[in-house]
Enzyme design. Structure first.
Site, PDB file in Angstrom:
ATOM      1  N   HIS A  29     -32.115  15.724 -38.729  1.00 53.84           N
ATOM      2  CA  HIS A  29     -31.107  15.061 -37.913  1.00 53.84           C
ATOM      3  C   HIS A  29     -31.763  15.857 -36.519  1.00 53.84           C
ATOM      4  O   HIS A  29     -31.033  16.713 -35.954  1.00 53.84           O
ATOM      5  CB  HIS A  29     -29.599  15.543 -38.186  1.00 53.84           C
ATOM      6  N   HIS A  31     -32.462  14.154 -32.038  1.00 53.78           N
ATOM      7  CA  HIS A  31     -32.638  13.164 -31.351  1.00 53.78           C
ATOM      8  C   HIS A  31     -33.707  13.066 -30.443  1.00 53.78           C
ATOM      9  O   HIS A  31     -33.908  14.127 -29.994  1.00 53.78           O
ATOM     10  CB  HIS A  31     -31.446  12.631 -30.671  1.00 53.78           C
ATOM     11  N   ASP A  33     -34.431  11.414 -27.487  1.00 57.15           N
ATOM     12  CA  ASP A  33     -33.777  11.567 -26.280  1.00 57.15           C
ATOM     13  C   ASP A  33     -33.065  12.819 -26.016  1.00 57.15           C
ATOM     14  O   ASP A  33     -32.681  13.018 -24.740  1.00 57.15           O
ATOM     15  CB  ASP A  33     -33.282  10.282 -25.817  1.00 57.15           C
ATOM     16  N   GLU A 220     -17.636  13.971 -37.510  1.00 54.23           N
ATOM     17  CA  GLU A 220     -17.735  14.860 -36.427  1.00 54.23           C
ATOM     18  C   GLU A 220     -16.634  14.638 -35.503  1.00 54.23           C
ATOM     19  O   GLU A 220     -15.979  15.723 -35.563  1.00 54.23           O
ATOM     20  CB  GLU A 220     -19.048  14.677 -35.820  1.00 54.23           C
TER      21      GLU A 220
END
Length: 365
Positions: A29, A31, A33, A220
């Site tokens: 996990h 990202h 960006d 989350e």
């Protein structure tokens, strides 16, 4: 949840930062960006004419961590304005993807899955397909350089649909089209609360028909209903974050949903530092990852966004050793969990465990 973490963290004294950096790691996990190098953001922003909060790389790195540490998931997501601004061209995507692979390799990561939303990178005129092809080209260049330097890393790609928009089915089609070119799965990202995963059921049904695995951000910013819907309605094979599964655990007794997650070995992609920033956890010592690991859940350890959280896999592991009493055996457990849950074929996962991960932990145990 009333099950408590370990009351007295024990420090594994031989696991200093350098020893941890050398350990083989797997991240599921993370990202694209959210993991750019600060200096790269500064250089690309200057070329694009984009104004940053500061043009000093060190100050920019500090700005990201401060802005993201507000405890507000919406503000956390808003920090991506500046990284996305420099990822709208072929040149920007090639560079950031190549550096992504190199940075993982330098951190001791041997397998990584990077996720991003192609629809957020088309403002410069690239099509969705061109974005994906360009990122894959950059990752391949980075992996080749890492292998040549003696630090090989394999990076698979997850394509994200943005849950507050309406292009998830298009992105699911891209995941199918590029599954033999390095794309290993799919995800939906963005603000969780108010945007339930079942809104994108058509995309998930299409992916199941085409045998493409997917994970879903859930548990989350929103609680058990989000996790339940992601698993039982949409059919996710993993859960992004999932920290609020603890709401279904009382005095160590698992409720039906928590029991389903544990018993079916559904991986939880947990991101301690990120969860502290967004208010999903109070501290590293109290983060649910330790209790869930001890209860037998398939927890995995992840960075989420390395620039935004000012972190690396080495740092995440070090924090758990120092503040939650983790040992080398604990670090091996979450690494093995991650490899077992990777969206690559079974024989390739087994080979990675047998030939790289397990031998890499032998001297640390």
């Amino acid at each position: 949840m009333t099950a408590a973490p370990r009351t007295a963290p024990r420090t594994d004294t031989h696991l200093d930062t350098e020893a941890i950096r050398r350990l083989p790691k797997a991240v599921l996990h993370d990202h694209l960006d959210g993991g750019l190098r600060p200096a790269t953001v500064v250089e690309l922003a200057d070329a694009a004419g984009h104004t940053l909060p500061t043009t000093d790389p060190d100050e920019l790195a500090a700005w990201y961590v401060e802005a993201a540490g507000s405890g507000d998931l919406v503000r956390y997501i808003a920090t991506f304005e500046h990284t996305l601004a420099v990822m709208q061209t072929r040149e920007g995507l090639l560079r950031t993807a190549e550096e992504y692979a190199l940075d993982l390799a330098a951190d001791g990561v041997v397998y990584g899955e990077v996720r991003y939303a192609p629809e957020l990178m088309v403002n410069g005129g690239l099509t969705l397909g061109e974005v994906v092809a360009t990122v894959q080209e950059g990752l391949a260049a980075g992996m080749a350089k890492a292998a040549a330097a003696g630090t090989p890393v394999r990076v698979g790609t997850l394509l994200c649909g943005m849950r507050m928009f309406d292009r998830t089915r298009e992105v699911a089609d891209l995941a199918v089209a590029f599954r033999d070119a390095g794309v290993v799965g799919f995800d939906i990202a963005g603000a969780e609360d108010g945007f339930p995963p079942a809104d994108h059921l058509a995309a998930f049904e299409h992916l199941r028909r085409e045998s493409v695995p997917f994970t879903i951000h859930a548990g989350e910013a929103h609680g058990l209903p989000s996790i339940h819907q992601a698993l039982q309605v949409c059919g996710a094979q993993r859960i992004g974050h999932g920290v609020r599964i603890t709401e279904d655990i009382v005095d160590g007794k698992l409720g039906r949903l928590a029991g389903w997650v544990r018993d079916r070995r559904i991986a939880l992609e947990m991101c301690p530092t990120s969860n502290l920033q967004t208010g999903a956890a109070a501290s590293i010592a109290e983060h649910p990852i330790t209790t869930l690991k001890d209860l037998g859940f398939r927890v995995t350890l992840n960075t989420d966004n390395r620039l935004v959280s000012g972190t690396t896999m080495t740092r995440e592991m070090s924090l758990l050793v120092e503040q939650a009493g983790w040992t080398a055996a604990d670090l091996r457990t979450v690494t093995v969990n991650a490899v077992k849950s990777a969206f690559i074929p079974f024989d390739e996962r087994n080979a990675l465990l047998r030939d790289v991960v397990l031998p890499g932990y032998e001297s640390a145990l």
